[in-house]
Write an enzyme that holds these catalytic residues in place. Structure first.
Site, PDB file in Angstrom:
ATOM      1  N   THR A   1       0.898  -0.922  -0.396  1.00 41.10           N
ATOM      2  CA  THR A   1      -0.007  -0.026   0.039  1.00 41.10           C
ATOM      3  C   THR A   1       0.820   1.602  -0.011  1.00 41.10           C
ATOM      4  O   THR A   1       2.144   1.621   0.833  1.00 41.10           O
ATOM      5  CB  THR A   1      -0.875  -0.357   1.492  1.00 41.10           C
TER       6      THR A   1
ATOM      7  N   GLY B   1       2.641  -3.148   8.729  1.00 44.41           N
ATOM      8  CA  GLY B   1       3.192  -2.990  10.225  1.00 44.41           C
ATOM      9  C   GLY B   1       4.038  -3.312  10.356  1.00 44.41           C
ATOM     10  O   GLY B   1       4.628  -4.617   9.425  1.00 44.41           O
TER      11      GLY B   1
ATOM     12  N   GLU C   1      -5.922  -5.981   3.577  1.00 38.60           N
ATOM     13  CA  GLU C   1      -6.036  -7.274   2.584  1.00 38.60           C
ATOM     14  C   GLU C   1      -7.112  -6.726   2.248  1.00 38.60           C
ATOM     15  O   GLU C   1      -8.009  -8.430   1.908  1.00 38.60           O
ATOM     16  CB  GLU C   1      -6.131  -8.520   4.424  1.00 38.60           C
TER      17      GLU C   1
END
Ligand SMILES: CC(C)(COP(=O)(O)OP(=O)(O)OC[C@H]1O[C@@H](n2cnc3c(N)ncnc32)[C@H](O)[C@@H]1OP(=O)(O)O)[C@@H](O)C(=O)NCCC(=O)NCCSC(=O)CCCCCCCCCCCCCCC(=O)O
Ligand SMILES: Cc1cc2nc3c(=O)[nH]c(=O)nc-3n(C[C@H](O)[C@H](O)[C@H](O)COP(=O)(O)OP(=O)(O)OC[C@H]3O[C@@H](n4cnc5c(N)ncnc54)[C@H](O)[C@@H]3O)c2cc1C
Length: 648
Positions: free
Chosen positions: A139, A178, A421
């Site tokens: 992303t 993350g 996701e």
């Protein structure tokens, strides 16, 4: 032990241990799971204060320490089975994610599925020994959904046999991954591959981002944390800007596509294989929906058994709030959904591993259905569970709003599953794309298989439009309800396909026709997923031999199916007697409600909730928890301020 909760357990009509064993797969699996969980519960290293009493930095540091401790301890115990590692870690994590989460859930799985054998030989030892600690950086600030438009580039330089990675614009800065901000020293970076002047689309590259010795960012790398979020406070979701960062040719994951030393490109059998890790996580998230919802139901139903409030009949003692029909109508359909999603999660995981086994043998024929199923069930179950967690919190009144209830943490940790996701609406549209294609194939007489075979069936049964057929349901027969859901799904797929067709006949583009039919397309996918869930719940019952367990789960399955009809009554012929039948089912479930949540077998440490404690001693625990709040470490904190005000 709270007397109410004791009585609830005495009133159950089935053996909770039998149901727990069934959920685990066997009595031995239950024993082993509990044995692993007890390793955490009895370990003083994991007895720490509530993260809600910590600052964000303290929470992150504690999470990194816990991730590191888990690695060492799992090695010491010799636990290497993935499922047993998962039991150990989810007990230690409680409700929270861990600092190394992306390393386990996306960095390693991508290396396993997209590296050549030579690349695995180099990278797996580094990654499995945590020398290379990684994340999955796809992303960007400007794009999360539309990944074909991601802007980061990887340009091949044949003179040095290297790729040069760049984030050319502010919108191309990698954003959200993350563990990217402070933890990872490597990233799987998704970038547009350029070689010999031609763009070949999105490919995956292993990019070192921090020095493995000093952990300092490497030259050309700007990296950091994106700041506080709605939840996930122990995770350093980060940003990454690459400026002329060079990596060896061998750092492109080349299992499916290759760039030769001279820069020539060898294309993959399917350009969607790069998207494989996302399908894996989507499939796994279905099980996470079940776990989040079942934990929330455990808390809300146990608390509702010990909470007494108001009066049902004048002059009588205050009743357990679980005796209110309104409270049952809030919680029992969610309890039924938690069981349904538990079975669907097992099915999705088995289906994922079965089909990826075929893909690894070169058979890609079932990849479209796997993608459509994982996308649809991920969206369907997370939307339901997300809303359900909030219902459970509110069903606990004011105390549900306290962090010590566990429900706020479950909610803020779970709710991004509706976005990450694959944003849920986008995922439902992906499923719809597959359903419309299958509908057209069925119309052409092609034989379909798997979860869409009902589209053939509906064609064969009666050639007239499915939507004109009445839905006749026996509301006490699960098989009849499955048929009703099947017919509804077929109807809504046909409505969506016909909407598309109608739009196209207005001679507008395929893309505009698709956009103008999005509402019908999403509803068709929702109906398809709902049918799959009801069908799988019914199929699971046929595997249960214990009559008492079968009876209570059959009641739950009936409630789940009938409640779903009332939520979508516009799609089913409005059946007036359904509400009465639902009320009767609520009464049937009432004596087993606590035993049904006990069967999920969450220990208090994992549940992390004073409302959902096994012993039901809620108030004493709440008072003890509150006294530990940092604000209570001193009797007086703002005396100086009061002094100033009083002097004025
Ligand atoms: C799919 C897209 C929306 C669109 O992609 P395209 O534009 O390329 O495709 P089209 O829509 O044009 O369709 C073309 C064609 O391709 C097919 N297709 C599309 N995708 C796939 C796929 N993945 N596989 C197979 N086929 C695919 C499609 O069907 C069409 O086929 P036809 O032409 O035949 O019709 C795409 O843009 C997209 O996917 N967007 C979403 C992006 C996304 O998902 N991003 C996620 C980034 S990573 C992230 O968010 C990570 C979050 C993680 C947070 C923490 C993890 C928690 C873990 C929970 C699980 C616990 C596991 C326990 C393990 C443990 O703890 O140890
Ligand atoms: C907690 C968290 C962790 C994350 N971790 C990672 C990570 O580790 N690695 C990583 O790479 N990414 C990660 N992400 C990013 C995540 O994958 C994206 O946020 C997600 O894919 C959604 O994309 P977006 O943010 O661009 O939303 P958008 O696509 O901009 O969505 C905004 C709205 O636009 C709508 N929309 C978009 N496209 C369409 C369409 N075609 N048709 C109809 N409606 C449409 C959506 O439905 C939505 O309502 C994480 C995000 C979160 C919240």
């Amino acid at each position: 032990m709270n007397p109410d909760i004791c009585r609830e357990r005495e009133n159950a009509t089935f053996n909770t241990e039998t149901l727990t064993n069934m959920l685990d797969g066997s009595a031995e699996k239950t024993r082993r799971r509990r044995e692993i969980e007890s390793l955490v519960i009895n370990d003083p290293d994991f007895q720490h204060d509530d993260p809600n009493f910590m600052s964000r930095s303290e929470r992150y540091d504690a999470a990194v320490k816990k991730s590191s401790q888990m690695i060492m301890k799992l090695r010491d115990y010799g636990i290497s089975d993935p499922e047993e590692i998962y039991f150990y870690k989810r007990t230690a994590r409680r409700t929270f994610h861990e600092a190394f989460g992306l390393h386990y859930t996306m960095f390693l799985p991508t290396l396993y599925s997209q590296c050549t054998p030579e690349q695995q030989k180099k990278w797996l030892p580094l990654a499995e020994n945590f020398k290379a600690l990684g994340t999955y950086a796809q992303t960007e600030l400007g794009h999360g959904t539309h990944i074909r438009k991601l802007e980061t580039t990887a340009t091949y330089d044949p003179s040095t046999q290297e790729f040069v990675l760049n984030c050319p614009t502010v919108s191309s800065i990698k954003w959200w991954p993350g563990g990217l901000g402070k933890t990872s020293n490597h990233a799987i970076v998704l970038a547009q591959l350029y070689t010999l002047g031609k763009c070949h689309g999105l490919h995956a590259f292993i990019v070192p981002i921090r020095c493995m010795k000093t952990h300092q960012p490497l030259p050309g790398v700007t990296v950091g944390d994106i700041g506080p979020k709605f939840g996930f406070e122990e995770v350093d979701n980060g940003y990454l800007k690459l400026e002329n960062v060079r990596i060896p040719r061998e750092n492109m994951l080349m299992k499916y596509a290759q760039v030769e030393p001279d820069g020539s490109y060898l294309k993959p059998p399917s350009d969607k294989l790069t998207y494989g890790t996302m399908v894996f996580i989507r499939a796994m998230i279905v099980g996470e929906s079940a776990r989040a919802l079942s934990k929330s139901c455990t808390i809300a139903i146990r608390y509702s058994a010990v909470r007494h409030q108001s009066e049902l009949r004048p002059g009588e003692p205050e009743p357990q709030i679980l005796d209110y029909q309104a409270q049952q109508y809030k919680l029992f359909p969610l309890l039924a959904a938690a069981y349904a999603f538990t079975f669907v999660g097992q099915y999705m995981s088995d289906t994922y591993h079965r089909i990826t086994g075929h893909i690894n043998q070169g058979d890609f024929s079932q990849l479209p259905e796997l993608h459509a199923l994982a996308a649809g069930l991920k969206a369907f179950t997370t939307w339901t569970a997300n809303a359900g967690i909030e219902v459970c919190r509110m069903a606990c009144g004011g105390h549900g709003y306290l962090c010590c209830s566990g429900l706020p943490d479950i909610y803020v940790t779970f709710t991004p599953t509706c976005t990450y996701e694959g944003e849920n609406t986008v995922m439902m549209l992906q499923t719809a794309r597959f359903l419309v294609k299958c509908y057209r194939q069925a119309r052409e007489g092609q034989q379909l298989s798997g979860t869409v075979s009902y589209l053939n069936e509906q064609q064969r049964l009666q050639p007239q439009p499915v939507s004109s057929r009445p839905t006749v349901v026996n509301i006490n027969d699960l098989a009849s309800l499955v048929e009703a859901y099947k017919l509804r799904a077929a109807k809504l797929v046909e409505v969506a396909a016909k909407s598309l067709q109608g739009e196209l006949q207005r001679s507008i583009s395929q893309e505009d026709a698709w956009n103008n039919s999005s509402i019908e397309l999403v509803r068709a996918s929702d109906a398809h997923c709902h049918y799959v869930v009801v069908e799988l719940f019914a199929a699971k019952l046929s595997e249960i031999s214990d009559t008492a367990v079968h009876s209570v789960l059959n009641t739950l399955a009936l409630l789940y199916a009938l409640h779903g009809i009332t939520l979508n009554s516009g799609d089913f012929l409005q059946l007036s007697q359904i509400t009465q039948r639902i009320k009767a089912l609520l009464v049937e479930i009432r004596p087993n409600a606590v035993a049904l949540v006990d069967s999920f077998d969450y220990n208090d440490e994992m549940l992390n909730s004073v409302l959902g404690r096994y012993d039901g001693n809620v108030y004493e625990s709440m008072f003890e928890w509150a006294k530990r709040s940092p604000l209570n470490r001193t009797e007086v904190r703002s005396f100086i301020i009061f002094n100033i005000i009083q002097k004025k």
